[in-house]
Design a protein around this motif. Sequence first.
Motif, PDB file in Angstrom:
ATOM      1  N   GLY A 144      -1.097  -7.040 -20.992  1.00 57.84           N
ATOM      2  CA  GLY A 144      -2.158  -6.441 -20.481  1.00 57.84           C
ATOM      3  C   GLY A 144      -1.914  -5.501 -19.140  1.00 57.84           C
ATOM      4  O   GLY A 144      -2.850  -5.063 -18.618  1.00 57.84           O
ATOM      5  N   GLY A 145      -0.806  -5.430 -18.951  1.00 62.59           N
ATOM      6  CA  GLY A 145      -0.511  -4.763 -17.520  1.00 62.59           C
ATOM      7  C   GLY A 145      -0.771  -5.735 -16.358  1.00 62.59           C
ATOM      8  O   GLY A 145      -1.146  -6.672 -16.254  1.00 62.59           O
ATOM      9  N   LEU A 146      -0.065  -4.921 -15.191  1.00 66.47           N
ATOM     10  CA  LEU A 146       0.111  -5.488 -13.987  1.00 66.47           C
ATOM     11  C   LEU A 146      -1.129  -5.456 -13.088  1.00 66.47           C
ATOM     12  O   LEU A 146      -1.416  -6.155 -12.005  1.00 66.47           O
ATOM     13  CB  LEU A 146       1.330  -5.105 -13.256  1.00 66.47           C
ATOM     14  N   ASP A 147      -2.285  -4.689 -13.443  1.00 65.19           N
ATOM     15  CA  ASP A 147      -3.339  -4.645 -12.777  1.00 65.19           C
ATOM     16  C   ASP A 147      -4.264  -5.369 -13.224  1.00 65.19           C
ATOM     17  O   ASP A 147      -5.185  -6.227 -12.418  1.00 65.19           O
ATOM     18  CB  ASP A 147      -4.196  -3.003 -12.839  1.00 65.19           C
ATOM     19  N   ARG A 148      -4.587  -5.584 -14.479  1.00 66.79           N
ATOM     20  CA  ARG A 148      -5.822  -6.640 -15.122  1.00 66.79           C
ATOM     21  C   ARG A 148      -5.227  -7.519 -16.053  1.00 66.79           C
ATOM     22  O   ARG A 148      -5.913  -8.064 -16.990  1.00 66.79           O
ATOM     23  CB  ARG A 148      -6.791  -5.727 -15.776  1.00 66.79           C
ATOM     24  N   GLY A 149      -3.633  -7.645 -16.221  1.00 68.50           N
ATOM     25  CA  GLY A 149      -3.329  -8.558 -17.232  1.00 68.50           C
ATOM     26  C   GLY A 149      -3.660 -10.029 -17.005  1.00 68.50           C
ATOM     27  O   GLY A 149      -4.024 -10.517 -16.089  1.00 68.50           O
ATOM     28  N   VAL A 150      -2.964 -10.868 -18.049  1.00 65.63           N
ATOM     29  CA  VAL A 150      -3.433 -12.335 -18.144  1.00 65.63           C
ATOM     30  C   VAL A 150      -2.074 -12.940 -18.425  1.00 65.63           C
ATOM     31  O   VAL A 150      -1.360 -12.577 -19.183  1.00 65.63           O
ATOM     32  CB  VAL A 150      -4.492 -12.761 -19.280  1.00 65.63           C
ATOM     33  N   VAL A 151      -1.665 -14.198 -17.848  1.00 67.61           N
ATOM     34  CA  VAL A 151      -0.676 -14.862 -18.251  1.00 67.61           C
ATOM     35  C   VAL A 151      -0.515 -15.339 -19.502  1.00 67.61           C
ATOM     36  O   VAL A 151      -1.431 -16.054 -19.929  1.00 67.61           O
ATOM     37  CB  VAL A 151      -0.502 -16.075 -17.072  1.00 67.61           C
ATOM     38  N   GLU A 152       0.409 -14.952 -20.368  1.00 66.80           N
ATOM     39  CA  GLU A 152       0.441 -15.496 -21.873  1.00 66.80           C
ATOM     40  C   GLU A 152       1.377 -16.596 -21.883  1.00 66.80           C
ATOM     41  O   GLU A 152       1.414 -17.417 -22.773  1.00 66.80           O
ATOM     42  CB  GLU A 152       1.134 -14.127 -22.574  1.00 66.80           C
ATOM     43  N   ALA A 153       2.577 -16.586 -21.004  1.00 60.92           N
ATOM     44  CA  ALA A 153       3.589 -17.664 -20.984  1.00 60.92           C
ATOM     45  C   ALA A 153       4.106 -17.842 -19.740  1.00 60.92           C
ATOM     46  O   ALA A 153       4.428 -16.771 -18.894  1.00 60.92           O
ATOM     47  CB  ALA A 153       4.510 -17.332 -22.231  1.00 60.92           C
ATOM     48  N   VAL A 154       4.492 -18.985 -19.530  1.00 58.68           N
ATOM     49  CA  VAL A 154       5.401 -19.091 -18.339  1.00 58.68           C
ATOM     50  C   VAL A 154       6.768 -19.661 -18.693  1.00 58.68           C
ATOM     51  O   VAL A 154       6.729 -20.699 -19.497  1.00 58.68           O
ATOM     52  CB  VAL A 154       4.980 -20.099 -17.285  1.00 58.68           C
ATOM     53  N   TRP A 155       7.838 -18.966 -18.781  1.00 53.18           N
ATOM     54  CA  TRP A 155       9.116 -19.449 -19.488  1.00 53.18           C
ATOM     55  C   TRP A 155      10.056 -20.024 -18.373  1.00 53.18           C
ATOM     56  O   TRP A 155      10.265 -19.418 -17.525  1.00 53.18           O
ATOM     57  CB  TRP A 155       9.777 -18.056 -20.057  1.00 53.18           C
TER      58      TRP A 155
END
Length: 372
Positions: free
Chosen positions: A352-363
């Motif tokens: 969702g972008g660097l401004d308002r995105g959400v963390v989907e995964a931590v690899w």
Amino acid sequence: MRPAPARVGDPVDAIDSPALVVEIDAFERNLAAMDAFARSHGVRLRPHAKTHKCSAIALHQVARGAVGVCVQKVGEALALAAGGVRDVFVSNEVIAPTKLARLAALPSDVQLAIAVDSVVGIERLAAAIQASGRQIDVYVEIDAGQGRCGVLAAEAGALARQVVAHDGLRFAGLQAYHGGAQHLRSVAERETAIRHAVAMATAARAAVTSLGIDCPLVTGAGSGSFLLEAASGVYGEIQPGSYAFMDADYARNAPLPGSPRFEHAVFVRSQVIARHAAHAVVDAGHKSHAIDSGLPTVWGRNFEFRNGGDEHGLLHPRGDEPLPAIGDTVWLVPGHCDPTVNLHEHLVAVRGGLDRGVVEAVWPIDARGRLD
């Protein structure tokens, strides 16, 4: 080990800094563009995993059409295989018997390949493979123009003959990667360099087939030149790596006409920790980003990034750009993604972008530090 800098579901502003962040929408567009290119040009895609060192990303690439991945180190091969990757090519010479034994001990369902450029390397590989009872694909590496590893084209046939003389070793073709061509800035410079690489590969293939040995594949190419190798009619497989992330240094290359365009997809999240009359200071020094290919660039803001040492970066505004406030996020595009990844333990994937995105995964970066 540092705790993960974010949790799934966190807003982008909650990511601890400095952290290495993948903008997953751009990343997926990059993967799709390269996969489409390979299909349309009739070449196999084997991305180089030394870029990301991450089994989760390698599995993403395979799911989208890659035949497998390349690595440079045995330790990288072991880490990615443990993460579920089942087709790994060590596109580098390995001489130490202990390393070859570890490679040969991988589960039999892992398809293995390795590069060689000496009789010593072939004999030591054969001994390790014989002890394990498995088979491995072997590529004779030629010097395609970089002057690093690889034999002269005329010597490739003799080495191929050495390979086929050993049980357990299957001659799979030629490794012909010209690393020195990847960051030549002009189109003309890269075209000249790859013409030479194609000529060397053609001559080496002829040296092999003249001995009655089939040469199934020529493999090589990188993110700066893959279009040229694919168009040559000689290469059947390409090995680009940085296309997935597209660092600042590759972005300085003049684009090859007809090549897909790749987006910046990996960033260092930094935070402003001090502000002065003429500059601001962020918490990302060169312990969080590699500087061998130059300092990072600042994403979306008109700042010059200057080296502030191990833990700090200095932001100097250009033109009328206002200084950021203490606590503000500043996104950095690393100069060279491969060694930058090696400085971190996790990749934080944001949707969702660097401004308002959400963390989907931590690899986890499984192969971080695997220099063995």
